[in-house]
Design a protein around this motif. Structure first.
Motif, mmCIF file in Angstrom:
data_model
loop_
_atom_site.group_PDB
_atom_site.id
_atom_site.type_symbol
_atom_site.label_atom_id
_atom_site.label_comp_id
_atom_site.label_asym_id
_atom_site.label_seq_id
_atom_site.Cartn_x
_atom_site.Cartn_y
_atom_site.Cartn_z
ATOM 1 N N UNK A 1 12.452 44.529 26.944
ATOM 2 C CA UNK A 1 14.005 44.869 27.528
ATOM 3 C C UNK A 1 14.282 46.201 26.960
ATOM 4 N N UNK A 2 15.431 46.849 27.648
ATOM 5 C CA UNK A 2 15.747 48.275 27.156
ATOM 6 C C UNK A 2 16.890 48.049 26.225
ATOM 7 N N UNK A 3 17.172 49.241 25.493
ATOM 8 C CA UNK A 3 18.020 49.224 24.771
ATOM 9 C C UNK A 3 19.180 50.121 24.909
ATOM 10 N N UNK A 4 20.513 49.763 24.707
ATOM 11 C CA UNK A 4 20.921 48.593 24.003
ATOM 12 C C UNK A 4 21.368 47.457 24.958
ATOM 13 N N UNK A 5 20.929 47.590 26.127
ATOM 14 C CA UNK A 5 21.153 46.556 27.267
ATOM 15 C C UNK A 5 19.859 45.534 27.537
ATOM 16 N N UNK A 6 19.846 44.776 26.889
ATOM 17 C CA UNK A 6 18.616 43.771 26.987
ATOM 18 C C UNK A 6 18.319 43.090 28.354
ATOM 19 N N UNK A 7 19.534 43.230 29.378
ATOM 20 C CA UNK A 7 19.234 42.403 30.480
ATOM 21 C C UNK A 7 18.430 43.167 31.627
ATOM 22 N N UNK A 8 18.242 44.596 31.264
ATOM 23 C CA UNK A 8 17.281 45.169 32.042
ATOM 24 C C UNK A 8 16.056 45.665 31.284
ATOM 25 N N UNK A 9 14.960 45.857 32.226
ATOM 26 C CA UNK A 9 13.701 45.917 31.384
ATOM 27 C C UNK A 9 12.676 45.941 32.346
ATOM 28 N N UNK A 10 11.172 45.852 31.805
ATOM 29 C CA UNK A 10 10.218 45.943 32.340
ATOM 30 C C UNK A 10 9.042 45.007 32.120
ATOM 31 N N UNK A 11 8.537 44.468 33.396
ATOM 32 C CA UNK A 11 7.680 43.315 33.445
ATOM 33 C C UNK A 11 6.298 43.849 33.166
ATOM 34 N N UNK A 12 5.582 43.336 32.317
ATOM 35 C CA UNK A 12 4.108 44.069 32.026
ATOM 36 C C UNK A 12 3.173 42.692 31.869
ATOM 37 N N UNK A 13 1.897 43.014 32.201
ATOM 38 C CA UNK A 13 0.926 42.124 32.155
ATOM 39 C C UNK A 13 -0.134 42.559 31.057
ATOM 40 N N UNK A 14 -0.265 42.149 30.002
ATOM 41 C CA UNK A 14 -1.298 42.942 29.077
ATOM 42 C C UNK A 14 -2.056 41.845 28.385
ATOM 43 N N UNK A 15 -3.472 42.405 27.999
ATOM 44 C CA UNK A 15 -4.377 41.485 27.151
ATOM 45 C C UNK A 15 -3.758 40.863 26.250
ATOM 46 N N UNK A 16 -3.969 39.530 25.746
ATOM 47 C CA UNK A 16 -3.774 39.104 24.627
ATOM 48 C C UNK A 16 -3.771 39.837 23.250
ATOM 49 N N UNK A 17 -5.150 40.508 23.461
ATOM 50 C CA UNK A 17 -5.689 41.089 22.194
ATOM 51 C C UNK A 17 -4.713 42.289 21.837
ATOM 52 N N UNK A 18 -3.760 42.726 22.837
ATOM 53 C CA UNK A 18 -2.944 44.000 22.664
ATOM 54 C C UNK A 18 -1.609 43.603 22.057
ATOM 55 N N UNK A 19 -1.303 42.483 22.045
ATOM 56 C CA UNK A 19 -0.239 41.893 21.587
ATOM 57 C C UNK A 19 -0.109 41.330 20.155
ATOM 58 N N UNK B 1 9.011 36.360 20.438
ATOM 59 C CA UNK B 1 9.094 37.897 20.233
ATOM 60 C C UNK B 1 7.725 38.256 19.789
ATOM 61 N N UNK B 2 7.246 39.435 20.247
ATOM 62 C CA UNK B 2 5.919 40.184 20.112
ATOM 63 C C UNK B 2 6.049 41.761 19.991
ATOM 64 N N UNK B 3 5.252 42.396 19.426
ATOM 65 C CA UNK B 3 4.869 43.583 19.311
ATOM 66 C C UNK B 3 4.067 44.200 20.235
ATOM 67 N N UNK B 4 4.163 45.283 21.140
ATOM 68 C CA UNK B 4 3.593 45.690 22.237
ATOM 69 C C UNK B 4 3.608 47.371 22.072
ATOM 70 N N UNK B 5 2.346 47.986 22.456
ATOM 71 C CA UNK B 5 2.449 49.626 22.681
ATOM 72 C C UNK B 5 3.095 49.974 24.137
ATOM 73 N N UNK B 6 4.151 50.434 24.040
ATOM 74 C CA UNK B 6 4.735 50.790 25.123
ATOM 75 C C UNK B 6 5.778 51.863 24.802
ATOM 76 N N UNK B 7 6.042 53.169 25.681
ATOM 77 C CA UNK B 7 5.166 53.259 27.016
ATOM 78 C C UNK B 7 3.894 53.977 26.924
#
Length: 220
Positions: free
Chosen positions: A162-180, A124-130
């Motif tokens: 993942x989206x809330x409260x249904x984590x089975x749908x969500x968004x796929x992103x490719x982020x720099x490791x430095x932003x995670x 589990x990680x923390x990212x800035x989104x959206x």
């Protein structure tokens, strides 16, 4: 009265949802068992038809049969002979138009998610989104590969938001490791946090200092 009513709902709601999910699973297994009985009845002699149909009336038999079937399939698939047959099956399905694209996609995803050697949804990680300044919990699914990786300069991670409260749908992103930002919480705890919309706060790991994001690459 409203307070008492809400308290009663909070007591019964988790139990009701648990029972509903279990009944759904049992119904699904009974459906698979019924399909197997229908297939057997189609090729069995007429004298055995009545005995096969009586098996449908045995409560819980479908769950036991499907469980044993899954267990036997797992034993078969983990030995050398079974793996050879599975490769032949995959090769056969791969020659069927339309079916091969669906089957191969589902197989790749399931192998990645449930394989003991896979790394999907293991962190589990923390990212800035959206947007910048808005943070959300996400899961590392791997690293970009193939042609996509050739167009990305630097160290990138594949992230599932993942989206809330249904984590089975969500968004796929490719982020720099430095932003995670890496988190010490388990995937289960992170999922509970997401599903509960932040109500169920996971406890911090004892003695674990807060992690800070890696320094940004000035060239990136």
């Amino acid at each position: 009265m409203k307070r008492f009513l809400v308290a009663g709902v909070l007591v019964w709601l988790p139990l009701a949802i648990t029972v509903y999910v279990l009944l759904w699973l049992v119904g699904l297994m009974d459906g698979v068992f019924g399909a197997l009985l229908s297939a057997v009845a189609a090729i069995a002699p007429a004298s055995a038809q009545s005995g096969i149909e009586r098996l449908r009336d045995w409560p819980g038999l479908g769950v036991v049969v499907v469980f044993v079937l899954l267990l036997a399939t797992g034993v078969f698939a983990t030995n050398f002979f079974g793996q050879w047959w599975l490769r032949q099956w995959d090769r056969l399905v791969g020659k069927i138009p339309i079916v091969k694209s669906i089957y191969s996609s589902v197989k790749q995803v399931s192998d990645t998610l449930f394989s003991s050697s896979g790394q999907a949804f293991r962190e589990a990680v923390l990212v800035q989104y959206p947007r910048a300044g808005a943070w959300t919990i996400a899961f590392v699914t791997g690293k970009p590969g193939g042609e996509v990786a050739e167009h990305l300069q630097g160290d990138y991670l594949s992230i599932y938001v993942p989206t809330t409260p249904n984590p089975t749908s969500g968004f796929f992103l490719m982020l720099p490791r430095a932003d995670v930002i890496e988190l010490d919480m388990s995937v289960d705890a992170a999922l509970k946090y997401i599903i509960s919309m932040g109500v169920v706060v996971p406890a911090a790991a004892p003695g674990a200092p807060p992690k800070l994001p890696l320094a940004r690459n000035p060239a990136g």
